[in-house]
Design a protein around this motif. Sequence first.
Motif, short mmCIF file in Angstrom:
data_model
loop_
_atom_site.label_atom_id
_atom_site.label_comp_id
_atom_site.label_asym_id
_atom_site.label_seq_id
_atom_site.Cartn_x
_atom_site.Cartn_y
_atom_site.Cartn_z
N LEU A 54 51.22 11.17 35.76
CA LEU A 54 51.92 10.82 36.98
C LEU A 54 51.07 11.13 38.19
CD1 LEU A 54 54.82 10.23 38.34
CD2 LEU A 54 54.99 12.71 38.42
N VAL A 55 51.06 10.20 39.13
CA VAL A 55 50.43 10.43 40.42
C VAL A 55 51.50 10.12 41.46
CG1 VAL A 55 48.63 9.71 42.04
CG2 VAL A 55 48.14 9.79 39.59
N ALA A 56 51.76 11.06 42.36
CA ALA A 56 52.78 10.86 43.38
C ALA A 56 52.14 11.01 44.76
CB ALA A 56 53.90 11.89 43.22
N PHE A 57 52.62 10.22 45.70
CA PHE A 57 52.14 10.28 47.08
C PHE A 57 53.29 10.70 47.97
CE2 PHE A 57 49.40 7.31 44.95
CZ PHE A 57 48.15 7.74 45.35
N THR A 58 53.05 11.71 48.79
CA THR A 58 54.08 12.19 49.69
C THR A 58 53.44 12.72 50.96
OG1 THR A 58 56.03 13.61 49.87
CG2 THR A 58 54.13 14.51 48.69
N ALA A 60 54.75 14.40 55.18
CA ALA A 60 55.86 14.82 56.05
C ALA A 60 56.31 13.72 57.00
CB ALA A 60 55.45 16.05 56.84
N LEU A 61 55.43 12.80 57.34
CA LEU A 61 55.74 11.80 58.36
C LEU A 61 55.64 10.38 57.83
CD1 LEU A 61 53.66 13.37 61.27
CD2 LEU A 61 56.12 13.58 60.89
N ALA A 62 56.40 9.50 58.44
CA ALA A 62 56.31 8.08 58.12
C ALA A 62 55.01 7.52 58.71
CB ALA A 62 57.50 7.35 58.72
N GLY A 63 54.51 6.46 58.08
CA GLY A 63 53.35 5.77 58.64
C GLY A 63 52.01 6.39 58.31
N GLU A 64 51.97 7.30 57.36
CA GLU A 64 50.70 7.95 57.02
C GLU A 64 49.95 7.26 55.87
OE1 GLU A 64 51.13 12.44 58.62
OE2 GLU A 64 51.81 12.12 56.56
N GLY A 65 50.50 6.18 55.33
CA GLY A 65 49.78 5.39 54.35
C GLY A 65 50.14 5.63 52.90
N LYS A 66 51.27 6.25 52.64
CA LYS A 66 51.68 6.52 51.26
C LYS A 66 51.88 5.24 50.47
CE LYS A 66 55.21 8.67 52.88
NZ LYS A 66 54.96 8.79 54.30
N THR A 69 48.61 3.19 49.97
CA THR A 69 47.75 3.85 48.99
C THR A 69 48.31 3.70 47.59
OG1 THR A 69 46.98 5.42 50.65
CG2 THR A 69 46.69 6.05 48.35
N ALA A 70 49.61 3.91 47.42
CA ALA A 70 50.23 3.81 46.10
C ALA A 70 50.10 2.40 45.53
CB ALA A 70 51.69 4.23 46.17
N VAL A 71 50.36 1.39 46.34
CA VAL A 71 50.28 0.00 45.88
C VAL A 71 48.84 -0.35 45.51
CG1 VAL A 71 50.48 -2.42 46.62
CG2 VAL A 71 52.33 -0.81 47.09
N ASN A 72 47.90 -0.04 46.37
CA ASN A 72 46.50 -0.36 46.09
C ASN A 72 45.97 0.41 44.87
OD1 ASN A 72 45.21 -2.33 48.00
ND2 ASN A 72 46.25 -1.00 49.45
N LEU A 73 46.34 1.67 44.73
CA LEU A 73 45.88 2.44 43.58
C LEU A 73 46.51 1.92 42.29
CD1 LEU A 73 44.12 4.74 42.56
CD2 LEU A 73 46.08 6.26 42.89
N ALA A 74 47.78 1.54 42.33
CA ALA A 74 48.44 0.98 41.14
C ALA A 74 47.76 -0.31 40.70
CB ALA A 74 49.92 0.74 41.42
N LEU A 88 54.77 1.38 38.99
CA LEU A 88 54.81 1.76 40.40
C LEU A 88 56.27 1.85 40.80
CD1 LEU A 88 53.50 2.23 43.19
CD2 LEU A 88 53.44 -0.26 43.45
N ILE A 89 56.69 3.04 41.23
CA ILE A 89 58.09 3.26 41.60
C ILE A 89 58.16 3.55 43.10
CG2 ILE A 89 60.12 4.72 41.28
CD1 ILE A 89 59.05 5.35 38.47
N ASP A 90 58.94 2.76 43.80
CA ASP A 90 59.19 3.01 45.22
C ASP A 90 60.45 3.88 45.29
OD1 ASP A 90 59.53 3.04 47.93
OD2 ASP A 90 59.39 0.87 48.18
N ALA A 91 60.25 5.18 45.45
CA ALA A 91 61.36 6.13 45.45
C ALA A 91 61.86 6.44 46.86
CB ALA A 91 60.95 7.41 44.73
N ASP A 92 61.43 5.68 47.84
CA ASP A 92 61.94 5.84 49.20
C ASP A 92 63.27 5.10 49.28
OD1 ASP A 92 62.56 5.82 51.89
OD2 ASP A 92 60.50 5.43 52.54
N LEU A 93 64.37 5.83 49.07
CA LEU A 93 65.68 5.19 48.99
C LEU A 93 66.20 4.73 50.34
CD1 LEU A 93 67.36 7.52 46.35
CD2 LEU A 93 66.14 5.36 46.00
N ARG A 94 65.63 5.20 51.41
CA ARG A 94 66.09 4.79 52.75
C ARG A 94 65.31 3.62 53.32
NH1 ARG A 94 66.73 10.77 55.27
NH2 ARG A 94 68.64 11.29 54.17
N GLY A 95 64.03 3.58 53.05
CA GLY A 95 63.21 2.53 53.67
C GLY A 95 62.04 2.11 52.83
N GLY A 96 62.27 1.82 51.56
CA GLY A 96 61.20 1.41 50.67
C GLY A 96 60.49 0.16 51.16
#
Length: 133
Positions: A54-58, A60-66, A69-74, A88-96
């Motif tokens: 598993l590789v996870a990207f996280t 503290a702030l929006a707009g930092e490229g998570k 990066t996740a899409v391109n790496l996948a 590839l799982i988009d786990a941002d339940l508010r603003g995926g």
Amino acid sequence: MENFLHRADGSSVSQAPVNDRVVSLTAPGSVAAEQYRSLYYRLERLREQRPMRLVAFTSALAGEGKTVTAVNLALTSARANPDRRILLIDADLRGGQVAEMLAFRARPGLSDLLHGDAELRDVVRRFKANRLA
């Protein structure tokens, strides 16, 4: 090169092109795409030393490229190792943003699955030409 993904069932995902920031598809010869390949191979070297599933990207702030990066790496991972399945799982339940970046329908998605309104087979989108789901 076409600027959209094809689903495993043969239909195109969308007539809209994927986001230009998905350089692993839109500009595979670019310096930016090479940086994602470099990141992939660094992770592969680490994986040889210590098993990694598993590789996870996280951050503290929006707009930092998570998401970018996740899409391109996948996509880079799926191309570099066609025998490995990449999920590839988009786990941002508010603003995926993954669905929008790859120009495919966002629903049903993870929140629908977790709420019991969808089955796993309904939320996983499989693509040919690589092992990305």
